[in-house]
Design a protein around this motif. Structure first.
Motif, mmCIF file in Angstrom:
data_model
loop_
_atom_site.group_PDB
_atom_site.id
_atom_site.type_symbol
_atom_site.label_atom_id
_atom_site.label_comp_id
_atom_site.label_asym_id
_atom_site.label_seq_id
_atom_site.Cartn_x
_atom_site.Cartn_y
_atom_site.Cartn_z
ATOM 1 N N UNK A 1 57.831 41.849 44.251
ATOM 2 C CA UNK A 1 58.163 43.256 44.363
ATOM 3 C C UNK A 1 56.983 44.173 44.608
ATOM 4 N N UNK A 2 55.791 43.601 44.811
ATOM 5 C CA UNK A 2 54.603 44.422 45.032
ATOM 6 C C UNK A 2 53.968 44.095 46.376
ATOM 7 N N UNK A 3 53.107 45.005 46.841
ATOM 8 C CA UNK A 3 52.407 44.772 48.094
ATOM 9 C C UNK A 3 51.264 43.778 47.887
ATOM 10 N N UNK A 4 50.845 43.207 49.003
ATOM 11 C CA UNK A 4 49.716 42.295 48.947
ATOM 12 C C UNK A 4 48.466 43.070 48.552
ATOM 13 N N UNK A 5 47.708 42.512 47.606
ATOM 14 C CA UNK A 5 46.586 43.216 47.001
ATOM 15 C C UNK A 5 45.288 42.454 47.245
ATOM 16 N N UNK A 6 44.257 43.173 47.640
ATOM 17 C CA UNK A 6 42.946 42.574 47.845
ATOM 18 C C UNK A 6 42.336 42.166 46.514
ATOM 19 N N UNK A 7 41.708 40.984 46.487
ATOM 20 C CA UNK A 7 41.055 40.508 45.279
ATOM 21 C C UNK A 7 39.539 40.428 45.467
ATOM 22 N N UNK A 8 39.093 39.693 46.477
ATOM 23 C CA UNK A 8 37.660 39.490 46.678
ATOM 24 C C UNK A 8 37.412 38.994 48.089
ATOM 25 N N UNK A 9 36.175 39.205 48.560
ATOM 26 C CA UNK A 9 35.785 38.701 49.858
ATOM 27 C C UNK A 9 34.340 38.254 49.811
ATOM 28 N N UNK A 10 33.979 37.344 50.708
ATOM 29 C CA UNK A 10 32.616 36.831 50.761
ATOM 30 C C UNK A 10 32.184 36.725 52.213
ATOM 31 N N UNK A 11 30.975 37.210 52.498
ATOM 32 C CA UNK A 11 30.437 37.087 53.849
ATOM 33 C C UNK A 11 30.029 35.645 54.098
ATOM 34 N N UNK A 12 30.436 35.121 55.242
ATOM 35 C CA UNK A 12 30.210 33.715 55.494
ATOM 36 C C UNK A 12 28.742 33.387 55.719
ATOM 37 N N UNK A 13 27.998 34.305 56.315
ATOM 38 C CA UNK A 13 26.613 34.004 56.670
ATOM 39 C C UNK A 13 25.668 34.090 55.482
ATOM 40 N N UNK A 14 25.800 35.124 54.660
ATOM 41 C CA UNK A 14 24.808 35.318 53.603
ATOM 42 C C UNK A 14 25.379 35.235 52.193
ATOM 43 N N UNK A 15 26.680 35.046 52.081
ATOM 44 C CA UNK A 15 27.283 34.849 50.767
ATOM 45 C C UNK A 15 27.454 36.096 49.923
ATOM 46 N N UNK A 16 27.189 37.255 50.509
ATOM 47 C CA UNK A 16 27.398 38.474 49.733
ATOM 48 C C UNK A 16 28.877 38.641 49.436
ATOM 49 N N UNK A 17 29.157 39.174 48.250
ATOM 50 C CA UNK A 17 30.533 39.269 47.782
ATOM 51 C C UNK A 17 30.929 40.710 47.468
ATOM 52 N N UNK A 18 32.216 40.927 47.492
ATOM 53 C CA UNK A 18 32.757 42.241 47.147
ATOM 54 C C UNK A 18 34.090 42.011 46.452
ATOM 55 N N UNK A 19 34.317 42.733 45.364
ATOM 56 C CA UNK A 19 35.529 42.552 44.570
ATOM 57 C C UNK A 19 36.332 43.841 44.508
ATOM 58 N N UNK A 20 37.602 43.666 44.238
ATOM 59 C CA UNK A 20 38.443 44.834 44.052
ATOM 60 C C UNK A 20 37.950 45.655 42.872
ATOM 61 N N UNK A 21 38.201 46.950 42.920
ATOM 62 C CA UNK A 21 37.784 47.835 41.837
ATOM 63 C C UNK A 21 38.705 47.759 40.625
ATOM 64 N N UNK A 22 39.778 47.011 40.784
ATOM 65 C CA UNK A 22 40.729 46.915 39.687
ATOM 66 C C UNK A 22 40.062 46.376 38.432
ATOM 67 N N UNK A 23 40.266 47.047 37.354
ATOM 68 C CA UNK A 23 39.649 46.610 36.092
ATOM 69 C C UNK A 23 40.265 45.320 35.588
ATOM 70 N N UNK A 24 41.395 44.980 36.138
ATOM 71 C CA UNK A 24 42.029 43.760 35.674
ATOM 72 C C UNK A 24 41.449 42.501 36.292
ATOM 73 N N UNK A 25 40.550 42.658 37.293
ATOM 74 C CA UNK A 25 40.018 41.495 37.980
ATOM 75 C C UNK A 25 38.504 41.391 37.837
#
Length: 127
Positions: free
Chosen positions: A42-66
Motif C-alpha cells: 500500500x505504499x510507494x517505492x522508497x529509496x534506501x541507499x545507493x553506492x557509486x560503482x567506481x569509488x564506493x561512495x555511499x548515500x542513504x535515505x534521510x529516514x531516521x528509521x534506516x
C-alpha cells in the motif's frame, strides 16, 4: 542488457539482521551506481541507499528509521551489491529491490533514474 537478481530476504524477528545480495549478470556492470529500494504494501517505492560503482561512495535515505542500521557495499569483482540490515523493525517489512544506473553523476534517490531493476526479495520482520 544487465539482469539483477536479489537474494537473502526472509522472515526475521525484530532486532535481528539480514544481508541482502544483488548479483548483476548478462554483462559486467560498469555503470554509475547501484541502489536499494523497498516497497511496503500500500505504499510507494522508497529509496534506501545507493553506492557509486567506481569509488564506493555511499548515500542513504534521510529516514531516521534506516540511517545507522543499514549498510550498502559492493564487490566489483563479483558484480554484486549488498545491503546489511541490522536492528530490524517490523516497519522494515517490505519487498526490497536492487536497481542500477548506467550513466550519471552524484546520487540518485528517485526510481525513475534507474535503468535496471531486479524482481525483489521479501523481507518480513515479526514483532
Amino acid at each position: 542488457q544487465v539482469q539483477l537478481v536479489e537474494s537473502g530476504g526472509g522472515l526475521v524477528q525484530a532486532g535481528g539482521s539480514l544481508r541482502l545480495s544483488c548479483a548483476a549478470s548478462g554483462q559486467t556492470f560498469n555503470g554509475h551506481a547501484m541502489g536499494w529500494f523497498r516497497q511496503a504494501p500500500g505504499k510507494e517505492r522508497e529509496f534506501v541507499a545507493t553506492i557509486n560503482w567506481s569509488d564506493g561512495r555511499t548515500y542513504y535515505t534521510d529516514s531516521v528509521n534506516v540511517k545507522g542500521r543499514f549498510t550498502i557495499s559492493r564487490d566489483n569483482a563479483k558484480n554484486a551489491v549488498y545491503l546489511q540490515m541490522n536492528s530490524l523493525k517490523p516497519e522494515d517489512t517490505a519487498v526490497y529491490y536492487c536497481a542500477a544506473v548506467r550513466r550519471g553523476s552524484g546520487y540518485y534517490t528517485i526510481p525513475q533514474f534507474y535503468d535496471y531493476w531486479g524482481r525483489g526479495t521479501q523481507v518480513t520482520v515479526s514483532a
